[in-house]
Each structure stands twice: as C-alpha cells, then as structure tokens.
Design an enzyme around this catalytic site. Structure first.
Site, PDB file in Angstrom:
ATOM      1  N   ASP A   1      63.353  29.380  41.450  1.00 53.89           N
ATOM      2  CA  ASP A   1      64.227  29.386  42.293  1.00 53.89           C
ATOM      3  C   ASP A   1      65.738  29.130  41.780  1.00 53.89           C
ATOM      4  OD1 ASP A   1      62.198  29.410  44.397  1.00 53.89           O
ATOM      5  OD2 ASP A   1      61.635  27.537  43.382  1.00 53.89           O
TER       6      ASP A   1
ATOM      7  N   HIS B   1      59.353  24.146  46.775  1.00 59.14           N
ATOM      8  CA  HIS B   1      59.069  25.560  46.377  1.00 59.14           C
ATOM      9  C   HIS B   1      58.688  26.377  47.673  1.00 59.14           C
ATOM     10  CE1 HIS B   1      58.780  29.470  44.530  1.00 59.14           C
ATOM     11  NE2 HIS B   1      57.263  29.276  44.805  1.00 59.14           N
TER      12      HIS B   1
HETATM   13  P1  NAX Z   1      46.639  35.628  40.188  1.00 62.65           P
HETATM   14  O1  NAX Z   1      45.633  35.913  41.454  1.00 62.65           O
HETATM   15  O2  NAX Z   1      46.902  36.921  39.263  1.00 62.65           O
HETATM   16  O3  NAX Z   1      45.729  34.632  39.170  1.00 62.65           O
HETATM   17  C1  NAX Z   1      45.406  33.356  39.631  1.00 62.65           C
HETATM   18  C2  NAX Z   1      44.166  33.181  38.711  1.00 62.65           C
HETATM   19  O4  NAX Z   1      43.863  31.811  39.004  1.00 62.65           O
HETATM   20  C3  NAX Z   1      42.959  34.057  38.978  1.00 62.65           C
HETATM   21  O5  NAX Z   1      42.485  34.821  37.668  1.00 62.65           O
HETATM   22  C4  NAX Z   1      42.018  33.182  39.344  1.00 62.65           C
HETATM   23  O6  NAX Z   1      40.839  33.550  39.048  1.00 62.65           O
HETATM   24  C5  NAX Z   1      42.218  31.850  38.718  1.00 62.65           C
HETATM   25  N1  NAX Z   1      41.930  30.698  39.703  1.00 62.65           N
HETATM   26  C6  NAX Z   1      41.660  30.461  41.129  1.00 62.65           C
HETATM   27  N2  NAX Z   1      41.110  29.327  41.164  1.00 62.65           N
HETATM   28  C7  NAX Z   1      41.076  28.685  39.995  1.00 62.65           C
HETATM   29  C8  NAX Z   1      40.694  27.356  39.685  1.00 62.65           C
HETATM   30  N3  NAX Z   1      40.139  26.466  40.332  1.00 62.65           N
HETATM   31  N4  NAX Z   1      40.799  27.194  38.069  1.00 62.65           N
HETATM   32  C9  NAX Z   1      41.241  27.575  37.298  1.00 62.65           C
HETATM   33  N5  NAX Z   1      41.699  29.301  37.913  1.00 62.65           N
HETATM   34  C10 NAX Z   1      41.584  29.455  38.863  1.00 62.65           C
HETATM   35  O7  NAX Z   1      47.925  35.090  40.443  1.00 62.65           O
HETATM   36  P2  NAX Z   1      49.268  34.676  39.831  1.00 62.65           P
HETATM   37  O8  NAX Z   1      50.217  35.762  40.320  1.00 62.65           O
HETATM   38  O9  NAX Z   1      49.042  34.526  38.526  1.00 62.65           O
HETATM   39  O10 NAX Z   1      49.896  33.360  40.624  1.00 62.65           O
HETATM   40  C11 NAX Z   1      49.469  32.415  40.386  1.00 62.65           C
HETATM   41  C12 NAX Z   1      49.949  31.154  41.185  1.00 62.65           C
HETATM   42  O11 NAX Z   1      51.259  30.954  41.320  1.00 62.65           O
HETATM   43  C13 NAX Z   1      49.686  31.373  42.907  1.00 62.65           C
HETATM   44  O12 NAX Z   1      49.339  30.262  43.317  1.00 62.65           O
HETATM   45  C14 NAX Z   1      51.045  31.840  43.257  1.00 62.65           C
HETATM   46  O13 NAX Z   1      51.288  31.495  44.379  1.00 62.65           O
HETATM   47  C15 NAX Z   1      51.846  30.915  42.318  1.00 62.65           C
HETATM   48  N6  NAX Z   1      53.429  31.336  42.078  1.00 62.65           N
HETATM   49  C16 NAX Z   1      54.233  30.094  42.042  1.00 62.65           C
HETATM   50  C17 NAX Z   1      55.662  30.219  41.962  1.00 62.65           C
HETATM   51  C18 NAX Z   1      56.393  29.185  41.871  1.00 62.65           C
HETATM   52  O14 NAX Z   1      57.594  29.181  41.443  1.00 62.65           O
HETATM   53  N7  NAX Z   1      55.841  28.036  41.885  1.00 62.65           N
HETATM   54  C19 NAX Z   1      56.039  31.656  41.870  1.00 62.65           C
HETATM   55  C20 NAX Z   1      55.169  32.719  41.401  1.00 62.65           C
HETATM   56  C21 NAX Z   1      53.924  32.634  42.095  1.00 62.65           C
HETATM   57  O15 NAX Z   1      53.852  32.778  43.527  1.00 62.65           O
END
Ligand code: NAX
Length: 326
Positions: free
Chosen positions: A157, A185
C-alpha cells in the site's frame, strides 16, 4: 562464507512466493556473500507443485543458495529460521465475506504461531496472507516469540501510494518520502498524504488539489488490489512479493534520516490505538531488524476520522477471532 540466513516462506507454491523465492535465493536481499537456506511450507495438495519450484531454484544455480527444505509441517519449516514470511492462506471464495475469510484462516495462524516457537531467537515474522493484520494478531497471540518481532504487510500500500503521488506531481519516486499507511491492509486503510512529503514539502503544498487527494488518491490506494484483479484476472503477485522483500530490506538497512516506512506492528498504545492490535504505523529502523514508531505526527480532523474508521475495523476483526487469541 558467513553463517547462512534461514528464511521460511509459507504458501511457497503460490504466485507471490514464485516472485519472491528466486530473489531471496539470488543474494539480492541479504547480500552476495551471505548463504541463504530456504524452508518452504505448503499444504499436502500443493507439495507436487512445490517440488517443481524447488527444481527451478536448483536450476538457477545461485551460489548463495546452500539448502532448500520443502515440507508440509510448520514445525519443520520454522525450525531455526531467522525470518518467517507467512504468505500462504486460504483465498476468499465466491460469496465469502471478510469475516468468513478471517474465520477460515484463523486456525492456520494458531498452528503457525505455535510452530514459530521453533524459530531462531532473533526471528522476525512478516504476515502477508490476508487478512494479514488479524492473521498476524492470531499468530502473535499463540506464540512465545516476543511481540515486537511480528509485522503485517502495509508496504504494498505504501508503494502504491508513493507511486500515485509521484505520478500526480510529475516527480520521480525518490522525491516522494514519508508515506505512511495507517491501520489495516484493507479498503479502509488510511494512506496519509498530509504527512507525506515531496522534495521535503508537505504533499498538500505541492499537489494543490484537495479533492483529488481526499477522494481520488485515498480511494485509488484503498482499491488498488481490486483494480489489479479486474485488469489481470489474478491478484497482485510480483508487486506483493516485492513489497514483502522491501519490509525485510527496510528492517536490515538504516532508515534514511528524516524518512520512515510503513509496517503494521503490535501497538503499545501509540496514537491512541488499543494495546496489542496489529496496526499500520510510520517506522524507522537502525538496520538491526528492530524498529521504532515515529510519534507526534499531526492529523486534521478529516484525517482523524479516517484513522478512527480503520481503527474500529481492526477492533471488530479482533472481536471475530477473540476465541483464537489464546
Ligand atoms: P496463491 O493462492 O497463489 O498461493 C497461496 C498458497 O498458499 C497456495 O499454494 C496454498 O496451497 C498455500 N497455502 C494455503 N494454506 C496454507 C497453509 N496452511 N500453510 C502453507 N501454505 C498454505 O495466493 P497468492 O497470490 O500467492 O497470495 C497469497 C496471500 O497473499 C493471499 O492471502 C492474498 O490475499 C495475500 N495478499 C496480501 C497482500 C498484502 O498486501 N498483504 C497483497 C497481495 C495478496 O493479495
């Protein structure tokens, strides 16, 4: 060569991790002389995909990458790590409200908070997986790791806000400093243009378009994630990975004099925020991974309204997860 730095990344087969792991392994973040060990955590259904990521890491032949561990066990992933970048979480499904997302992700961060007790004494934790402030609150309250080691990511952000201010003012990014994103966020975050500076001058003295600042700028920063999803058909990944690495760099590099950076940390009551909430603040670091909140910034009554709004949002998120706070 120096001792290796051990970095855990969760959600390691996901899209953010794919933009992060190679930069961590290459020496870009911790230096070309610092060996890096990566400890990658996934859930069982994603272990096959993770295997492919590990192959690609090896195929880069980075001299700094001395070991890669891939596991679905948080205790293995966090054992002895100096940094834990908690990216993995369940994405929001169709028709899911924010409160539903908080509830499904909460238990993940209870377990990971406990497993973080295995980390090195100097561990620093950054939660990226959404809702990151409240996930961080849950992990922190379920861990014996000192509270001041936990961060939730506000740096994406901050970068978005900085970039928009630079474009509007027609200046380079280096000329825009002192950007803080207060609070959460979420789309109630408050990107503070009153305390931000362009060439050392308060932004409103340079961008003399109050309506743009109060309406367009604030809303565009708040809704940038949704705009990226609409355009790309997928959520921010490379920019999110970059922002997470910026947090690490901001903590291991002395903050330039007079500037600050944004990160959400455990409040001790600064600016009237409830003690214990994970709140986005302006921070400085001497470069040893510790940080300090910049106090005494002023706000107009309008800005205070925005600040109180996001504070109330974080209070209600805390209420949703109160049973998970140990
Ligand atoms: P993806 O869905 O591509 O990857 C997430 C991965 O996490 C998947 O491979 C899944 O198998 C794994 N996962 C799920 N549960 C798990 C657990 N208990 N232990 C270990 N791994 C686990 O998502 P991606 O685009 O990489 O985003 C990841 C996270 O970042 C999401 O929650 C998303 O909302 C968040 N974000 C946060 C942002 C921020 O500024 N704080 C911005 C970007 C993003 O939206």
């Amino acid at each position: 060569m120096a001792d290796p730095i051990r970095v855990a990344v969760t959600g390691a087969a996901g899209q953010i991790a794919y933009s992060m792991l190679f930069r961590l392994a290459s020496g870009e973040i911790f230096g070309k002389d610092r060996p890096v060990e990566l400890k990658l955590l996934e859930i069982p259904p994603a272990m096959k995909a993770l295997e492919g990521v590990v192959m690609e890491l090896h195929d880069c032949a980075f001299p700094t990458l001395t070991n890669v561990v891939a596991t679905d066990n948080p205790e293995v992933a966090f054992d002895g790590v100096n940094w834990a970048l908690l990216v993995g979480s369940r994405p929001r499904g169709p028709g899911m409200e924010r409160a539903d997302l908080i509830k499904v992700n909460g238990p993940i961060f209870v377990g990971q908070g406990k497993a973080l007790n295995k980390a090195a004494k100097d561990v620093r934790i950054l939660v990226v997986g959404n809702p990151c402030n409240t996930n961080c609150l849950i992990a922190m309250n379920n861990s014996e790791v000192p509270k001041d080691r936990f961060h939730a990511m506000m740096s994406l952000d901050q970068n978005r806000a900085r970039s928009m201010l630079a474009a509007k003012a027609g200046v380079t990014l280096k000329q825009v400093t002192n950007v803080v994103i207060w609070g959460n966020h979420s789309n109630n975050q408050y990107p503070d243009f009153e305390n931000a500076r362009i060439n050392g001058q308060p932004v409103p003295q340079v961008i003399k378009d109050q309506a743009w600042l109060q309406d367009t700028f604030v809303k565009d920063v708040q809704n940038r994630g949704a705009a990226v999803i609409k355009a790309r058909g997928a959520s921010s990944a490379a920019s999110a990975a970059n922002a997470a690495l910026n947090v690490v760099t901001n903590l291991i590099t002395p903050t330039p004099a007079g500037d600050w950076f944004s990160s959400a940390i455990c409040s001790k009551g600064e600016y009237g925020v409830d003690k214990g909430l994970i709140f986005g603040y302006p921070l400085t670091s001497p470069g040893d991974a510790t940080c300090r909140i910049v106090e005494g910034l002023s706000m107009s009554a309008w800005a205070k309204g925005k600040f109180d709004n996001v504070l109330n949002e974080l209070r209600s998120e805390r209420d949703v997860v109160k049973d998970l706070l140990g």
